[in-house]
Design a protein around this motif. Structure first.
Motif, PDB file in Angstrom:
ATOM      1  N   VAL A 130      26.155  -0.333 -29.387  1.00 11.77           N
ATOM      2  CA  VAL A 130      27.211  -1.276 -28.992  1.00 11.77           C
ATOM      3  C   VAL A 130      28.544  -0.619 -29.277  1.00 11.77           C
ATOM      4  CG1 VAL A 130      28.225  -3.563 -29.342  1.00 11.77           C
ATOM      5  CG2 VAL A 130      25.750  -3.260 -29.546  1.00 11.77           C
ATOM      6  N   ILE A 131      29.397  -0.569 -28.265  1.00 11.72           N
ATOM      7  CA  ILE A 131      30.706   0.054 -28.436  1.00 11.72           C
ATOM      8  C   ILE A 131      31.815  -0.990 -28.299  1.00 11.72           C
ATOM      9  CG2 ILE A 131      29.968   2.311 -27.578  1.00 11.72           C
ATOM     10  CD1 ILE A 131      31.324   1.558 -24.894  1.00 11.72           C
ATOM     11  N   LYS A 132      32.977  -0.655 -28.799  1.00 12.43           N
ATOM     12  CA  LYS A 132      34.136  -1.502 -28.551  1.00 12.43           C
ATOM     13  C   LYS A 132      34.441  -1.482 -27.050  1.00 12.43           C
ATOM     14  CE  LYS A 132      36.402  -1.008 -33.051  1.00 12.43           C
ATOM     15  NZ  LYS A 132      37.631  -0.574 -33.757  1.00 12.43           N
TER      16      LYS A 132
ATOM     17  N   LEU B  99      34.842   6.630 -27.415  1.00 17.90           N
ATOM     18  CA  LEU B  99      34.400   5.244 -27.229  1.00 17.90           C
ATOM     19  C   LEU B  99      33.767   4.803 -28.552  1.00 17.90           C
ATOM     20  CD1 LEU B  99      32.775   5.664 -23.690  1.00 17.90           C
ATOM     21  CD2 LEU B  99      34.990   4.631 -24.211  1.00 17.90           C
ATOM     22  N   PRO B 100      34.566   4.245 -29.454  1.00 16.52           N
ATOM     23  CA  PRO B 100      34.081   3.918 -30.805  1.00 16.52           C
ATOM     24  C   PRO B 100      32.861   3.006 -30.783  1.00 16.52           C
ATOM     25  CG  PRO B 100      36.468   3.678 -30.663  1.00 16.52           C
ATOM     26  CD  PRO B 100      35.977   3.885 -29.263  1.00 16.52           C
ATOM     27  N   MET B 101      31.852   3.398 -31.561  1.00 16.34           N
ATOM     28  CA  MET B 101      30.593   2.660 -31.586  1.00 16.34           C
ATOM     29  C   MET B 101      30.542   1.704 -32.780  1.00 16.34           C
ATOM     30  SD  MET B 101      26.783   4.227 -30.998  1.00 16.34           S
ATOM     31  CE  MET B 101      27.002   4.412 -29.244  1.00 16.34           C
ATOM     32  N   ILE B 102      30.211   0.446 -32.491  1.00 14.64           N
ATOM     33  CA  ILE B 102      30.093  -0.570 -33.545  1.00 14.64           C
ATOM     34  C   ILE B 102      28.721  -0.499 -34.191  1.00 14.64           C
ATOM     35  CG2 ILE B 102      30.091  -3.069 -33.982  1.00 14.64           C
ATOM     36  CD1 ILE B 102      31.977  -3.339 -31.569  1.00 14.64           C
ATOM     37  N   ALA B 103      27.693  -0.281 -33.366  1.00 13.68           N
ATOM     38  CA  ALA B 103      26.319  -0.197 -33.872  1.00 13.68           C
ATOM     39  C   ALA B 103      25.575   0.868 -33.085  1.00 13.68           C
ATOM     40  CB  ALA B 103      25.617  -1.542 -33.739  1.00 13.68           C
TER      41      ALA B 103
ATOM     42  N   ASN C 287      25.318 -13.447 -28.342  1.00  6.89           N
ATOM     43  CA  ASN C 287      26.207 -14.080 -29.327  1.00  6.89           C
ATOM     44  C   ASN C 287      26.284 -13.302 -30.630  1.00  6.89           C
ATOM     45  OD1 ASN C 287      26.844 -16.329 -27.658  1.00  6.89           O
ATOM     46  ND2 ASN C 287      24.866 -17.237 -28.186  1.00  6.89           N
ATOM     47  N   SER C 288      26.102 -12.011 -30.536  1.00  7.28           N
ATOM     48  CA  SER C 288      26.119 -11.161 -31.734  1.00  7.28           C
ATOM     49  C   SER C 288      26.224  -9.704 -31.300  1.00  7.28           C
ATOM     50  CB  SER C 288      24.842 -11.369 -32.555  1.00  7.28           C
ATOM     51  OG  SER C 288      24.738 -10.392 -33.574  1.00  7.28           O
ATOM     52  N   THR C 289      26.719  -8.864 -32.200  1.00  7.35           N
ATOM     53  CA  THR C 289      26.719  -7.421 -31.926  1.00  7.35           C
ATOM     54  C   THR C 289      25.548  -6.734 -32.621  1.00  7.35           C
ATOM     55  OG1 THR C 289      28.237  -7.052 -33.780  1.00  7.35           O
ATOM     56  CG2 THR C 289      29.221  -7.325 -31.591  1.00  7.35           C
ATOM     57  N   ASN C 290      24.756  -7.501 -33.354  1.00  5.22           N
ATOM     58  CA  ASN C 290      23.565  -6.962 -34.023  1.00  5.22           C
ATOM     59  C   ASN C 290      22.379  -7.048 -33.052  1.00  5.22           C
ATOM     60  OD1 ASN C 290      21.840  -5.954 -35.962  1.00  5.22           O
ATOM     61  ND2 ASN C 290      21.534  -7.953 -36.947  1.00  5.22           N
ATOM     62  N   VAL C 291      22.375  -6.156 -32.045  1.00  8.46           N
ATOM     63  CA  VAL C 291      21.405  -6.291 -30.942  1.00  8.46           C
ATOM     64  C   VAL C 291      20.578  -5.028 -30.730  1.00  8.46           C
ATOM     65  CG1 VAL C 291      22.776  -8.023 -29.740  1.00  8.46           C
ATOM     66  CG2 VAL C 291      23.197  -5.599 -29.275  1.00  8.46           C
ATOM     67  N   LEU C 292      20.667  -4.065 -31.645  1.00  7.14           N
ATOM     68  CA  LEU C 292      19.914  -2.821 -31.469  1.00  7.14           C
ATOM     69  C   LEU C 292      18.419  -3.112 -31.373  1.00  7.14           C
ATOM     70  CD1 LEU C 292      21.702  -0.291 -33.865  1.00  7.14           C
ATOM     71  CD2 LEU C 292      22.145  -0.765 -31.452  1.00  7.14           C
ATOM     72  N   GLY C 293      17.772  -2.502 -30.400  1.00 10.31           N
ATOM     73  CA  GLY C 293      16.339  -2.684 -30.211  1.00 10.31           C
ATOM     74  C   GLY C 293      15.977  -3.801 -29.249  1.00 10.31           C
ATOM     75  N   LYS C 294      16.920  -4.664 -28.951  1.00 10.78           N
ATOM     76  CA  LYS C 294      16.648  -5.721 -27.979  1.00 10.78           C
ATOM     77  C   LYS C 294      16.704  -5.129 -26.565  1.00 10.78           C
ATOM     78  CE  LYS C 294      18.299  -9.479 -30.925  1.00 10.78           C
ATOM     79  NZ  LYS C 294      19.199 -10.640 -31.065  1.00 10.78           N
ATOM     80  N   THR C 295      16.201  -5.879 -25.596  1.00  9.52           N
ATOM     81  CA  THR C 295      16.115  -5.350 -24.227  1.00  9.52           C
ATOM     82  C   THR C 295      16.883  -6.227 -23.244  1.00  9.52           C
ATOM     83  OG1 THR C 295      14.057  -6.534 -23.765  1.00  9.52           O
ATOM     84  CG2 THR C 295      13.870  -4.280 -24.638  1.00  9.52           C
ATOM     85  N   LEU C 296      17.289  -5.593 -22.150  1.00  7.69           N
ATOM     86  CA  LEU C 296      17.911  -6.277 -21.028  1.00  7.69           C
ATOM     87  C   LEU C 296      17.132  -5.922 -19.766  1.00  7.69           C
ATOM     88  CD1 LEU C 296      21.718  -5.677 -21.758  1.00  7.69           C
ATOM     89  CD2 LEU C 296      20.535  -7.888 -21.818  1.00  7.69           C
ATOM     90  N   ARG C 297      16.892  -6.911 -18.922  1.00  4.32           N
ATOM     91  CA  ARG C 297      16.150  -6.680 -17.685  1.00  4.32           C
ATOM     92  C   ARG C 297      17.129  -6.599 -16.510  1.00  4.32           C
ATOM     93  NH1 ARG C 297      10.929  -6.922 -16.179  1.00  4.32           N
ATOM     94  NH2 ARG C 297      10.398  -7.550 -14.042  1.00  4.32           N
TER      95      ARG C 297
END
Length: 809
Positions: free
Chosen positions: A181-183, A130-134, A159-169
């Motif tokens: 983030v993976i393809k 599962l190739p990882m983008i970030a 609206n971006s793949t630059n999301v490392l460190g952000k959170t989802l509830r």
């Protein structure tokens, strides 16, 4: 020389435009249908092969018989994966999946329901490709409360793949940090998820309980591992880990367990076999069936054979018209090999023209196939780089195959016989041609019978009495987000006059709903041979009424009886397995509440519900018990309304007044029931489509032969008409030979079709009986098709002025 071959070939094609068109269209349809099926089959066979280590990945399956019930599971105990990594050198790595169902994910002030959520181990990326983008695949899921998301989800929420460190509830309570983030997971994967949540913080994943099967477990074996030898070590592992725990907690030893006829069998299934060869409880997604691949492959071969038979039939049938040409060329010194080359060239040219048309037909029909199969199949050089060269070679091969007999047959004519006009020709004298027509209609009749039976079985599934009333029941999903207001919502909706009743329970008699398999014991007899493996559903007092089920003995749950908190309702299968002969009312059922604490709880039987199908009709009705509890996963309402849209809108308005930021998700019980058989319905529609194409191709050939038969007997028809024959006499004369062949084909097709469809029906626990009228109907349909096809040409010939025919003859 070759230039001359091609020139003559095109001249003959143009000279006989009608027959050439029939030949080309028939062959093009045959190649196109074969190509469509090939693309479908290739797509099915490619599942999971994108994984770099696919040949070394296996899933653990479990076959269990306990408490009178047999189960085929796609899951294993939680400690098994990493115990095998630790104890067995053949295992390089392992990963587990735990499916807790969909989640509500917060975006701004709104919750969005996400279906494709799975909990998994940090070793996921060591096993699957599962190739990882970030992010770092080695650490992405190592910590609790972390999640890896797909590229689509990253763009959807941020609206971006630059999301490392952000959170989802999730579900208004759990915060997960994005660590990767993976393809997007490829469509030809047997699992398709967008959220991969870490199992590191999940208590269930660390309990070390060998008696609970909940985790889809995948092993990555070492390159030098002996798979056959490794499989034999499963029994050793069960003896070492599972049975000691069973003895400690349940007082069940291995010897008594096996003597009682119970078993736990573990096995491995290769990753690339899962999509086509696995249909078990707790699969990670709907799978297909290898039988469908086999059936469609056979149909593809048969359709191509029918198209080739058409070509050979029409070519040999028109041989008399080219007999003088062959005779003159032989007298002038042309060698037989040159004649063979000439006729093979004509066949290959026609086949290549048909191939071009076949590509056009394929491109035209491919969107319809994708719509039916819910796939995204394409015909492109990029995706299938070797396909087009193979197809061209295939077209040439088909031309050589289809033209081989006519070439050798025509080139064998003796010039003296031909030039003297003594060559035997015509329809009646060719046994080969008759055999080929029989073969064509044999295939067509088998397909007609199969189509009727498939349609009847699917119709039977839709209309069978299943023990509950699935009509006009709306399911309001994800009601757990209402928390304590769930009951308020239910009561508010019940005030509407068109709402008959309502119930709170995530356990429904359709797929994609709650399931809880437990071992219960009759009247405190906690012994190995007394255990009953059964579904235990938590419901409320209105469940049976809302679902339209029938109490056959005793009573339903009621708020008038406070003691119903310790009451239980059994289905008829459970009554038999518990051994409650006679009157089951008042009997006790014991539940092991806590394995570690060894605490139990008794329930009193107050009623028996009539058996109802709560799984696919491929399975027999299993044991089921219902008890009172609070499970607001889904709130169901039975309605009686003529204006469904207005009722739904009123329910939605009530929902939004209580939970304005939560999504209102609903479905209907009858639709959910239909979804259980969506795969069969899709396969049935595809099968019927290909069957119709096969019949059309056969009819094209018959149409051409009928035209030729009429042409060959022009003089005879003219004389008969002069002597007083009517149109019906002429039509009957030209049709009877073909109808005899159709009847012969029917006699051969009947036993083959019966065997073939009987094997298909064996997969269903509830199925139709194959009736005699199906075969009679198929024969009538075939005869009708043949009469319509032949009569067009026969009537045309019969209506021709006999004077004109006799003058030209």
């Amino acid at each position: 020389m070759f230039k001359n071959y091609f020139k003559i070939a095109f001249r003959n094609l143009w000279k006989n435009k009608g027959y050439s068109a029939i030949n080309i269209i028939g062959l093009a349809m045959g190649i196109a249908t074969c190509l469509l099926i090939t693309l479908y089959v290739l797509d099915e066979l490619r599942f999971d092969r994108f994984n770099n280590k696919a040949d070394r990945i296996y899933r653990i399956n479990a076959d269990i018989k306990f408490g009178g019930e047999e189960q085929k599971l796609a899951v294993a105990p939680d400690p098994m994966a990493f115990t095998m990594v630790k104890d067995y050198p053949e295992v390089e790595n392992a990963v587990r999946f735990r499916n807790y169902g969909p989640s509500l994910v917060k975006k701004g002030n709104e919750n969005i329901k996400e279906e494709r959520v799975i909990y998994t181990d940090s070793t996921l990326f060591d096993v699957f490709t599962l190739p990882m983008i970030a992010g770092n695949p080695k650490k992405a899921l190592a910590e609790p409360n972390t999640v890896v998301i797909s590229e689509t989800i990253a763009n959807k929420y941020f609206n971006s793949t630059n999301v490392l460190g952000k959170t989802l509830r999730f579900d208004n309570r759990n915060e997960f940090k994005i660590t990767g983030v993976i393809k997007d997971v490829p469509e030809n994967s047997h699992f398709k998820f967008d959220f991969f949540v870490s199992l590191a913080g999940v208590e269930e994943a660390r309990q070390n309980i060998w008696l609970s099967f909940n985790f889809n477990t995948y092993l990555l074996l070492r390159k030098d591992a002996d798979v056959r030898s490794f499989k034999r070590k499963f029994d050793e592992m069960l003896e070492k880990y599972m049975f000691p725990q069973a003895l400690e907690l349940l007082k069940i030893n291995a010897e008594d367990f096996k003597k009682s006829g119970n078993y736990v069998n573990l096995s491995l299934i290769p990753l690339t076999d899962i999509h086509l060869r696995s249909d078990r409880i707790a699969e990670l997604g709907p799978n297909s069936d290898i039988q469908i691949v086999y059936i469609f492959s056979i149909i593809a071969v048969f359709i191509l054979l029918v198209a080739c038979v058409n070509f050979m039939n029409l070519s040999t049938a028109r041989s008399a018209n080219r007999a003088k040409e062959v005779g003159i060329r032989k007298v002038l010194g042309t060698q037989r090999k040159n004649l063979v080359s000439q006729f093979l060239t004509e066949a290959v040219v026609m086949s290549l023209i048909a191939f071009v048309f076949a590509i056009a037909i394929t491109l035209l029909l491919l969107p319809h196939l994708n719509q039916l199969s819910l796939k995204n199949i394409t015909l492109s050089i990029q995706e299938h780089p070797v396909l087009f060269p193979l197809l061209i070679g295939f077209a040439i091969m088909v031309g050589l195959l289809a033209g081989s007999y006519p070439a050798w047959y025509l080139s064998a004519f003796r010039p003296i016989q031909v030039l003297k006009g003594t060559l035997a020709g015509g329809f009646k004298r060719s046994y080969l041609r008759s055999s080929l027509v029989v073969f064509q209609f044999f295939i067509s009749i088998v397909l007609i019978i199969s189509t009727i039976i498939i349609y009847n079985q699917l119709n039977y599934i839709r209309n069978k009495k299943i023990g509950f009333n699935k009509e006009q029941v709306i399911l309001v999903r994800d009601a757990y987000v209402l928390d304590k207001k769930a009951e308020t919502f239910k009561q508010e909706v019940l005030k509407y006059p068109e709402i008959v009743s309502g119930t709170k329970s995530g356990y429904l008699p359709v797929s994609n709903s709650g399931r809880d398999n437990e071992s219960l014991f009759p009247e405190g007899q906690i012994e190995n041979d007394k255990a009953v493996s059964t579904q235990v559903w938590t419901v409320d007092q209105d469940y049976v009424k809302t679902m339209g089920m029938q109490i056959v003995t005793g009573r339903d749950f009621s708020t008038e009886f406070p003691t119903d908190s310790s009451a239980i309702i059994l289905n008829e299968t459970a009554v038999k397995l518990f051994g409650f002969s006679g009157n089951p009312l008042g009997r006790k059922v014991t539940e092991l509440v806590d394995l570690n604490a060894k605490t139990t709880r008794d329930y009193t039987v107050i009623g028996v519900v009539k058996n109802f199908n709560f799984e696919s009709l491929r399975q027999n009705i299993g044991s089921l018990c219902m008890k009172i509890g609070n499970d607001p996963g889904t709130i169901s309402f039975r309605m009686k309304t003529a204006d469904m849209a207005q009722t739904i809108n009123r329910i939605k308005t009530t929902w939004k007044s209580i939970a304005p930021n939560e999504p209102f998700t609903y479905s209907f019980l009858n639709e959910e029931f239909e979804n259980m058989y969506r795969s069969e319905q899709r396969s049935g529609k595809i099968f019927i489509s290909f069957a119709v194409l096969a019949i059309i191709i056969a009819c094209l050939g018959l149409f051409g032969l009928a035209a030729f038969a009429a042409e060959q007997r022009t003089k005879e028809i003219g004389i008969r008409k002069v002597l007083g024959a009517t149109v019906s006499n002429i039509v009957s004369m030209l049709s009877k030979d073909f109808l005899k062949l159709v009847l012969i084909a029917s006699i051969i097709a009947f036993p083959v079709a019966w065997w073939f469809m009987n094997k298909w029906l064996e997969d269903f626990a509830y199925r139709i009986q194959i009736s005699w009228w199906v075969f009679v109907l198929a024969s009538f349909v075939s005869i009708f098709i043949a009469i319509i096809t032949v009569s067009f040409q026969a009537i045309k010939a019969a209506l021709t002025n006999p004077v004109k025919n006799l003058r030209t003859e």
